[in-house]
Motif scaffolding. Structure first.
Motif, short mmCIF file in Angstrom:
data_model
loop_
_atom_site.label_atom_id
_atom_site.label_comp_id
_atom_site.label_asym_id
_atom_site.label_seq_id
_atom_site.Cartn_x
_atom_site.Cartn_y
_atom_site.Cartn_z
N GLU A 91 47.18 70.28 -36.41
CA GLU A 91 46.27 69.29 -35.83
C GLU A 91 47.03 68.36 -34.88
N CYS A 120 39.03 70.66 -40.69
CA CYS A 120 40.46 70.63 -40.40
C CYS A 120 41.13 70.98 -41.72
N ALA A 125 36.55 66.88 -39.64
CA ALA A 125 37.12 66.33 -38.41
C ALA A 125 36.03 66.27 -37.34
N THR A 130 35.65 61.36 -37.95
CA THR A 130 36.14 60.03 -37.58
C THR A 130 35.10 58.96 -37.87
N ASP A 187 42.82 62.91 -35.06
CA ASP A 187 41.85 63.89 -34.60
C ASP A 187 42.13 64.25 -33.15
N TRP A 188 42.32 65.54 -32.86
CA TRP A 188 42.71 65.92 -31.50
C TRP A 188 41.62 65.69 -30.46
N GLU A 190 38.95 63.37 -30.78
CA GLU A 190 38.45 62.00 -30.74
C GLU A 190 39.55 60.96 -30.53
N HIS A 193 41.51 58.52 -36.11
CA HIS A 193 41.87 59.13 -37.37
C HIS A 193 40.64 59.60 -38.15
N HIS A 194 40.80 60.73 -38.82
CA HIS A 194 39.85 61.13 -39.85
C HIS A 194 40.60 61.18 -41.18
#
Length: 246
Positions: A91, A120, A125, A130, A187-188, A190, A193-194
């Motif tokens: 991720e 994820c 994710a 998020t 999160d790639w 957004e 963080h999730h």
């Protein structure tokens, strides 16, 4: 319980793992397994777009390096990521790749579905993931930090009402095993963080079991059901506009 020894990674060791992941076919195989489900060699061959013999060679290298775990069931072998740490590394690499040089790639329906809600490894994710993290943080159920998160007492009560019973965590954030109770993952899509760790996994399981989301075949994306739209709005204050196109 005695913790296993931690070895210092050498430059050669890092380069070896990076070279394994850096091969496009192997990167496709690892990405396909980010959905959290174990897949056969045939299924991974389809995802990677290569033939069975080529896939077999790549799977052997990834397994020997400890990146994949193999489970036998009858005549079949099922492959999965060997640990949540590997999913976190993938991720993070996806987040780096997403900020790299732009290439012409018109977004399609699949891209939008992945950005809306996806798995994820074993947690949620995308915009949904998020948004859940943001809601729990805003309402004081979790406290998000740099790389970690803490579940509050109010959070335990709230999650308990959803049927998510969390074990007590020790001072290091662990909960009876080596996996953190609650941590964050960048999160790639957004750039926020999730939630990961055991709480992230429990939220995904809860959402699937209650029918709030449904897996989309041959994809990491998940579809938010009508029941899910209502539940996420009522329980978490997540309105559909937060999950729509930007």
């Amino acid at each position: 319980m005695t913790s296993p020894p931690v070895h210092i990674a050498s430059a050669n060791g890092i380069a070896t793992i990076a070279a394994l992941i850096g091969d496009p076919t192997r990167a496709n195989i690892l990405s396909a397994l980010m959905g959290g489900q174990a897949l056969t060699a045939g299924e991974l061959s389809w995802h990677a777009g290569v033939g069975a013999p080529t896939t077999s060679g790549h799977l052997a290298k990834l397994s020997e390096a400890g990146l994949l775990a193999v489970e036998r069931q009858g005549r079949h072998r099922y492959y999965r990521l060997a640990s949540p740490d590997i999913a976190q590394a993938m991720e993070s690499l996806m987040a780096l790749a997403a900020t790299g040089p732009r290439r012409h790639h018109p977004p399609g329906p699949k891209d939008e579905a992945l950005r809306t809600a996806r798995t994820c490894y074993d947690h949620l994710a995308g915009r949904l993931g998020t948004a859940l993290a943001g809601s729990l943080d805003t309402r004081g159920h979790v406290i998000l930090g740099d790389g970690g998160a803490l579940v509050t007492e109010d959070g335990r009560d709230f999650l308990g009402g959803l049927g998510i019973a969390l074990p007590e965590a020790d001072k290091d954030g662990k909960s009876g095993n080596r996996r953190p109770l609650c941590r964050v993952c960048l999160d790639w899509s957004e750039r926020r963080h999730h939630l990961a760790g055991r709480l992230g996994a429990a939220l995904l399981t809860c959402s699937l079991e209650r029918g709030w989301i449904a897996r989309i075949p041959d994809s990491r994306a998940v579809a938010i059901t009508d029941d899910g739209t209502q539940a996420f709005s009522t329980l978490f204050g997540i309105v559909p506009e937060q999950l729509g196109s930007k």
